[in-house]
Scaffold this active site. Structure first.
Site, PDB file in Angstrom:
ATOM      1  CD  GLU A   1      20.893 -10.831  54.479  1.00  0.00           C
ATOM      2  OE1 GLU A   1      21.321  -9.652  54.580  1.00  0.00           O
ATOM      3  OE2 GLU A   1      19.821 -11.199  54.995  1.00  0.00           O
TER       4      GLU A   1
ATOM      5  CG  PHE B   1      24.371  -6.600  49.593  1.00  0.00           C
ATOM      6  CD1 PHE B   1      24.372  -5.349  50.161  1.00  0.00           C
ATOM      7  CD2 PHE B   1      23.926  -7.675  50.348  1.00  0.00           C
ATOM      8  CE1 PHE B   1      23.962  -5.159  51.460  1.00  0.00           C
ATOM      9  CE2 PHE B   1      23.500  -7.487  51.661  1.00  0.00           C
ATOM     10  CZ  PHE B   1      23.527  -6.231  52.216  1.00  0.00           C
TER      11      PHE B   1
ATOM     12  CE  LYS C   1      14.463  -7.970  51.480  1.00  0.00           C
ATOM     13  NZ  LYS C   1      14.832  -8.780  52.619  1.00  0.00           N
TER      14      LYS C   1
ATOM     15  NE  ARG D   1      13.194   2.004  56.340  1.00  0.00           N
ATOM     16  CZ  ARG D   1      13.599   0.738  56.445  1.00  0.00           C
ATOM     17  NH1 ARG D   1      13.559  -0.049  55.392  1.00  0.00           N
ATOM     18  NH2 ARG D   1      14.022   0.256  57.585  1.00  0.00           N
TER      19      ARG D   1
HETATM   20  P1  ATP Z   1      15.662  -3.066  56.663  1.00  0.00           P
HETATM   21  O1  ATP Z   1      17.022  -3.639  56.615  1.00  0.00           O
HETATM   22  O2  ATP Z   1      15.176  -2.548  55.356  1.00  0.00           O
HETATM   23  O3  ATP Z   1      15.413  -2.155  57.816  1.00  0.00           O
HETATM   24  P2  ATP Z   1      14.761  -5.660  57.334  1.00  0.00           P
HETATM   25  O4  ATP Z   1      16.041  -5.967  57.979  1.00  0.00           O
HETATM   26  O5  ATP Z   1      13.493  -5.994  58.013  1.00  0.00           O
HETATM   27  O6  ATP Z   1      14.636  -4.159  56.957  1.00  0.00           O
HETATM   28  P3  ATP Z   1      13.981  -6.178  54.763  1.00  0.00           P
HETATM   29  O7  ATP Z   1      13.136  -4.984  54.878  1.00  0.00           O
HETATM   30  O8  ATP Z   1      13.290  -7.444  54.530  1.00  0.00           O
HETATM   31  O9  ATP Z   1      14.840  -6.385  55.992  1.00  0.00           O
HETATM   32  O10 ATP Z   1      15.091  -5.937  53.605  1.00  0.00           O
HETATM   33  C1  ATP Z   1      16.345  -5.333  53.732  1.00  0.00           C
HETATM   34  C2  ATP Z   1      17.375  -6.371  54.133  1.00  0.00           C
HETATM   35  O11 ATP Z   1      17.532  -7.360  53.128  1.00  0.00           O
HETATM   36  C3  ATP Z   1      18.778  -5.833  54.270  1.00  0.00           C
HETATM   37  O12 ATP Z   1      18.973  -5.189  55.500  1.00  0.00           O
HETATM   38  C4  ATP Z   1      19.640  -7.092  54.120  1.00  0.00           C
HETATM   39  O13 ATP Z   1      19.783  -7.707  55.376  1.00  0.00           O
HETATM   40  C5  ATP Z   1      18.785  -8.007  53.276  1.00  0.00           C
HETATM   41  N1  ATP Z   1      19.342  -8.296  51.938  1.00  0.00           N
HETATM   42  C6  ATP Z   1      19.321  -9.504  51.350  1.00  0.00           C
HETATM   43  N2  ATP Z   1      19.843  -9.459  50.126  1.00  0.00           N
HETATM   44  C7  ATP Z   1      20.236  -8.182  49.896  1.00  0.00           C
HETATM   45  C8  ATP Z   1      20.842  -7.515  48.801  1.00  0.00           C
HETATM   46  N3  ATP Z   1      21.144  -8.153  47.681  1.00  0.00           N
HETATM   47  N4  ATP Z   1      21.089  -6.184  48.934  1.00  0.00           N
HETATM   48  C9  ATP Z   1      20.782  -5.522  50.067  1.00  0.00           C
HETATM   49  N5  ATP Z   1      20.197  -6.106  51.139  1.00  0.00           N
HETATM   50  C10 ATP Z   1      19.919  -7.428  51.065  1.00  0.00           C
END
Ligand code: ATP
Length: 587
Positions: free
Chosen positions: A309, A350, A259, A427
């Site tokens: 990302e 990804f 991530k 989600r």
């Molecule tokens: P969300 O996108 O779930 O609304 P957020 O932007 O606050 O929430 P997180 O909840 O921390 O982020 O996790 C999801 C985010 O992680 C994705 O939107 C993307 O930006 C990031 N990300 C990083 N690595 C990956 C990956 N390998 N696959 C999918 N998402 C990833």
């Protein structure tokens, strides 16, 4: 259609302004839907798209890269010209009223130049002309067009022309309210909103959806497909409390990916043309000329939509990374090339959603992953995200620790089930995030929407002492309060707050906000913050998860702490009330 005041091709702008005034006066979401659905039945199909953009306070679809770039000075000058008042008078009135829309309403006289009333199309054409005015002399050209337009407007029309032109028209009718109203008007059943939502998630903008449902109903909507250049609502991840739960939730097996801690980008390629969209589907192509080049050169297809990302690199390296905050310094309009050098990025892809005419979203994750690996010519600055398939919790934990060692946030578990398709805008449990914070005592981080400000005292006078924050309830399309945040801000953050919320201030609570707490000032729910907290508790004051039954307690987050601004998220992309309730129940 049957509008007696307009031809089949156009609509009097005053008809739309009547609706603006009625929307502005109501506090009820249901009433907004009623007003809009009654109105849509009278709007000629030829202008239903631009009418929909205007209702949202926009001139074109959100993903289109069209900017009017009208600053306050230009606006003051245009109002002065159209009204015959001096610049000083206009500036003084602006100081008193705080809104150029109100100033225009006050000083613009009923037009004597032309008997022709303004129409929606005319206003739209003129605003587009302003957007397209470029080069030397463009300021004078914009000023002329704007002043002429205001000259033709009645005082109340001028108020709304000004607010739309400045991009500050906020009627509180969100996208879901608009889709609800369109479903009622054209399918006679609010429950059909799901078809409109599907089209919206696939990249349809509200104007296109309005036109499609008005001309060909649900059948037309179901034929709407992906188009390169129309951003698709991004799929999001669920969260769990224990690492082992990943396996319970994903019985068909899972792949763990790093991530990465950067910015999510959706990249669209058609031949040489590349466009890039942020988490809230804003067109941010101009910020990433380096990524544009890489998509052009390293994606082996004529047409493709991929997601990844972008992570900031330590300059001069290709495998040492910097945190998200460093990358955010690239959010700028000027000196882009300089920052491309100073903050180089690497793109980890990804997902793949579309390749050469074929929709890949309906394929399972393992199939998409294979396609992605073939699609990308791996290089030092672009490659598929590291993925690791295992059904052994210890191995997954080791992969998680490896991710932390590299400076990333944790892992994303991706279901390998046959139905692990890309679910636009959803989600669900086919993606689950597992982060460093989950191993500590903190509940987690939340993305909350600021709905009000509590005036600061003492050291904080002149800025906001605390911000009243809410989560989003998509079922009821409303924001429910969760906490008041006052700690975690450094002096720079605090200094930014007054300016940041100046244009969000509203005189009454937004109809989409459900709060029992009364702040000093209400804000239009727009700004998203990431916060951490220590514990979720039942609360008689906060309304998160309270449901329609106002007598039951809601949930509050104790010891909330500001972490960062989330400019890349819209209010509707905040943490949902349901997620908070689920976390509370698992305590
Ligand atoms: P969300 O996108 O779930 O609304 P957020 O932007 O606050 O929430 P997180 O909840 O921390 O982020 O996790 C999801 C985010 O992680 C994705 O939107 C993307 O930006 C990031 N990300 C990083 N690595 C990956 C990956 N390998 N696959 C999918 N998402 C990833």
């Amino acid at each position: 259609m049957k509008n007696q005041n307009a031809s089949d091709q156009d609509l009097k702008f005053s008809d739309l302004v009547d609706v603006f005034e009625r929307l502005d006066a109501t506090r009820s979401g249901n009433e907004m839907i009623e007003i809009l659905s009654g109105f849509f039945a009278r709007v000629p199909i030829a202008v239903i798209d631009i009418t929909s953009y205007f209702i949202q306070g926009n001139v074109v679809a959100e993903h289109e890269d069209v900017n009017l770039n009208i600053g306050e000075r230009l606006m003051a000058e245009a109002i002065a010209r159209a009204s015959g008042k001096s610049r000083e008078e206009i500036d003084q009135l602006h100081v008193e009223r705080g809104d150029f829309g109100l100033v225009a309403e006050l000083v613009i006289k009923n037009s004597t130049i032309s008997g022709e009333p303004l129409t929606v199309r005319r206003v739209h054409d003129q605003l587009l002309e302003i957007a397209h005015a470029g080069g030397s002399g463009s300021q004078e050209a914009k000023l002329n067009i704007l002043a002429n337009l205001l000259n033709l407007a009645t005082p109340v029309e001028a108020k709304y022309v000004v607010r739309i032109a400045l991009g500050v028209l906020r009627l509180g009718a969100g996208t879901m309210t608009l889709l609800n109203a369109l479903a009622v008007t054209f399918t006679q059943d609010k429950r059909n909103k799901k078809y409109l939502e599907r089209a919206y998630n696939l990249g349809g903008d509200v104007g296109l959806i309005a036109r499609t449902v008005a001309t060909s109903g649900i059948a037309g909507l179901s034929q709407m497909t992906i188009q390169v250049g129309h951003p698709i609502k991004m799929m999001a991840a669920q969260r769990v409390q224990k690492l082992n739960e990943l396996f319970e939730r994903m019985p068909h097996g899972l792949a763990a990916e790093f991530k990465y801690d950067g910015e999510r980008l959706q990249c669209h390629k058609r031949g040489e043309h590349v466009s890039i969209y942020s988490r809230n589907l804003e067109n941010i192509t101009a910020q990433y000329p380096d990524i544009v080049d890489r998509i052009r050169n390293f994606i082996r297809a004529k047409e493709a939509i991929v997601e990844g990302e972008a992570v900031a690199l330590v300059p001069g390296t290709t495998d040492q990374f910097q945190v998200f905050q460093v990358l955010m310094r690239r959010k700028r309009k000027h000196e882009i090339e300089k920052y491309v050098e100073e903050i180089p990025v690497k793109l980890f892809l990804f997902d793949v959603l579309f390749v050469d005419g074929e929709n890949m979203m309906e394929k399972s994750y393992p199939e998409r992953r294979k396609i992605l690996e073939k699609l990308v010519s791996k290089s030092e600055l672009i490659e598929p995200a590291s993925a690791f398939i295992s059904d052994n919790p210890e191995e997954i934990e080791a992969f998680f620790l490896e991710s932390l060692e590299k400076g990333f946030e944790g892992i994303m578990a991706k279901s390998c089930a046959p139905d692990s398709i890309y679910r636009a805008g959803a989600r669900e449990w086919s993606w689950i995030k597992w982060k460093r914070e989950y191993e500590s005592d903190l509940v987690d981080t939340f993305d909350v929407v600021v709905i009000g400000g509590i005036a600061g005292r003492g050291k904080r006078s002149g800025t906001w002492g605390a911000l009243l924050c809410a989560v989003y309830n998509p079922e009821l399309d409303r924001f429910e309060s969760l906490c008041k945040v006052s700690t975690g801000f450094n002096d720079e953050d605090l200094g930014k707050l007054p300016e940041m919320f100046k244009t969000a201030e509203i005189s009454h609570v937004s109809p989409r906000v459900y709060s029992k707490m009364e702040p000093t000032r209400w804000f239009e729910p727009r700004v998203v913050l990431e916060i951490s907290g220590a514990e979720l508790t039942k609360s008689p004051i906060h309304t998160c998860g309270m449901g329609d039954d106002e007598s039951s307690p809601g949930l509050a987050l104790r010891f909330p702490r500001f972490l960062r601004f989330r400019d890349d998220k819209d209010a509707e992309q905040a943490t949902s009330a349901k997620e908070v309730v689920a976390l509370y129940k698992k305590k």
